[in-house]
Scaffold this motif. Structure first.
Motif, short mmCIF file in Angstrom:
data_model
loop_
_atom_site.label_atom_id
_atom_site.label_comp_id
_atom_site.label_asym_id
_atom_site.label_seq_id
_atom_site.Cartn_x
_atom_site.Cartn_y
_atom_site.Cartn_z
N LEU A 97 13.55 20.15 -14.50
CA LEU A 97 12.99 21.04 -15.52
C LEU A 97 11.64 20.49 -15.99
N PHE A 98 10.72 21.41 -16.31
CA PHE A 98 9.43 21.03 -16.88
C PHE A 98 9.24 21.77 -18.20
N ALA A 99 9.02 21.01 -19.27
CA ALA A 99 8.70 21.61 -20.57
C ALA A 99 7.18 21.67 -20.68
N TRP A 100 6.64 22.87 -20.75
CA TRP A 100 5.19 23.10 -20.69
C TRP A 100 4.72 23.70 -21.99
N SER A 101 3.65 23.16 -22.51
CA SER A 101 3.07 23.67 -23.75
C SER A 101 1.78 24.41 -23.44
N ALA A 102 1.81 25.73 -23.56
CA ALA A 102 0.59 26.52 -23.36
C ALA A 102 -0.39 26.28 -24.49
N SER A 103 0.13 26.14 -25.71
CA SER A 103 -0.76 25.96 -26.86
C SER A 103 -1.56 24.67 -26.75
N LYS A 104 -0.96 23.61 -26.21
CA LYS A 104 -1.70 22.36 -26.02
C LYS A 104 -2.60 22.46 -24.79
N SER A 105 -2.07 23.02 -23.71
CA SER A 105 -2.85 23.12 -22.48
C SER A 105 -4.10 23.96 -22.65
N PHE A 106 -4.04 24.95 -23.53
CA PHE A 106 -5.17 25.84 -23.74
C PHE A 106 -5.83 25.65 -25.10
N THR A 107 -5.65 24.46 -25.68
CA THR A 107 -6.35 24.01 -26.89
C THR A 107 -6.16 24.94 -28.08
N GLN A 108 -4.99 25.53 -28.18
CA GLN A 108 -4.70 26.43 -29.31
C GLN A 108 -3.37 26.04 -29.95
N TYR A 109 -3.40 24.90 -30.64
CA TYR A 109 -2.16 24.37 -31.22
C TYR A 109 -1.42 25.39 -32.07
N GLY A 110 -2.16 26.16 -32.86
CA GLY A 110 -1.53 27.08 -33.80
C GLY A 110 -0.74 28.20 -33.15
N LEU A 111 -0.97 28.45 -31.86
CA LEU A 111 -0.26 29.55 -31.21
C LEU A 111 1.20 29.21 -30.96
N ARG A 112 1.53 27.94 -30.76
CA ARG A 112 2.90 27.48 -30.53
C ARG A 112 3.60 28.30 -29.44
N VAL A 113 3.03 28.27 -28.26
CA VAL A 113 3.60 28.97 -27.11
C VAL A 113 3.86 27.96 -26.00
N GLY A 114 5.01 28.07 -25.38
CA GLY A 114 5.34 27.17 -24.28
C GLY A 114 6.38 27.79 -23.38
N ALA A 115 6.85 27.02 -22.43
CA ALA A 115 7.85 27.52 -21.50
C ALA A 115 8.67 26.36 -20.95
N LEU A 116 9.86 26.68 -20.51
CA LEU A 116 10.70 25.73 -19.79
C LEU A 116 10.84 26.25 -18.37
#
Length: 258
Positions: A97-116
């Motif tokens: 499994l990979f826990a991926w943070s879109a909000s960190k990857s795309f420099t938008q911490y406040g969006l709080r979007v990710g995926a498993l």
């Protein structure tokens, strides 16, 4: 986490994971690399190889799920691709499994979007995993915010926008990398004790009596987070011009951890 040489303690990992599988007949192993929060440590090729070997061995004794938290992977010194290729070798022994943070990857911490992201060769098993995760997520916290999902979907699907974001992230990573390099130069000279740190938002400096040290640093206008035997230092919030004052303050107040 670390052995006497300051590297990932894979011998202890092997012993502890094996003991958990023996006791409860299954295990979930969560590893945060590259750019581990809070130490800043990133596994090298030999450490990833050891992790794969350990998980494959323990997976023969019971179901093992290996979750790699790659929230800060975009900010590491090395590309994650080589590690992913090696990790795929556990596919016949464990669920990867990979826990991926879109909000960190795309420099938008406040969006709080990710995926498993679950990696499994069997379509039927993948559907079971998707069903279980969907049920659990909807029942626990419902869903990610719609604005964030919409923005990230556009970035991932529109090449021109993706290129703009990649350039912006590269520029910001360059700022962070310069801070990390400056910190390493000065911290080594000051003989601070901390894990291998070649990228990422945070590092950890070892010291005894961390709460008292953090308080003295606060009185000097330097803010860190005390932990058991260490100080969590956020280079992401320290301008490069202030890194010398940060290192000098820690060196003045911190005492070597036993």
């Amino acid at each position: 986490m670390f052995d006497e040489n300051g590297r990932l303690d894979t011998a202890d990992l092997s012993q502890k994971l094996g003991a958990i599988v023996d006791a409860q007949h299954r295990a979930l192993l969560i590893l945060n690399s590259p750019c581990h929060n809070p130490t800043g440590y990133s596994f090298d090729a030999s450490e990833w190889a050891d992790v794969v070997s350990i998980v494959k061995r323990c997976g023969k004794a019971g179901p093992v799920s290996l979750l790699i938290d790659i929230a800060y992977a975009r900010y590491g010194a090395e590309d994650l691709g080589a590690a992913v290729d090696r990790l795929l070798e556990v596919g016949d022994s464990a669920l990867l499994l990979f826990a991926w943070s879109a909000s960190k990857s795309f420099t938008q911490y406040g969006l709080r979007v990710g995926a498993l992201v679950a990696v499994h060769p069997d379509p039927g098993e993948r559907q079971k995993i998707a069903n279980a995760l969907s049920y659990s997520c909807r029942g626990t916290w419902s869903n990610c915010n719609a604005g964030g999902m919409s923005a990230i979907t556009r970035v991932l699907s529109e090449p021109a926008l993706a290129e703009r974001v990649a350039k912006e992230r590269a520029a910001l990573k360059g700022v962070l990398d310069r801070r990390v390099a400056h910190f390493n130069e000065l911290a080594h000279a000051a003989r601070l004790r901390y894990p291998r740190y070649d990228g990422g938002f945070f590092t950890t400096v070892f010291t005894d009596d961390a709460p008292a040290v953090a308080k003295r640093l606060k009185d000097d206008g330097i803010f860190v987070v005390p932990q058991a035997g260490a100080l969590r230092v956020a280079l992401c919030s320290v301008p490069e011009r202030d890194v010398p004052r940060l290192v000098e303050g820690i060196a003045r107040h911190a005492r070597p951890a036993p």
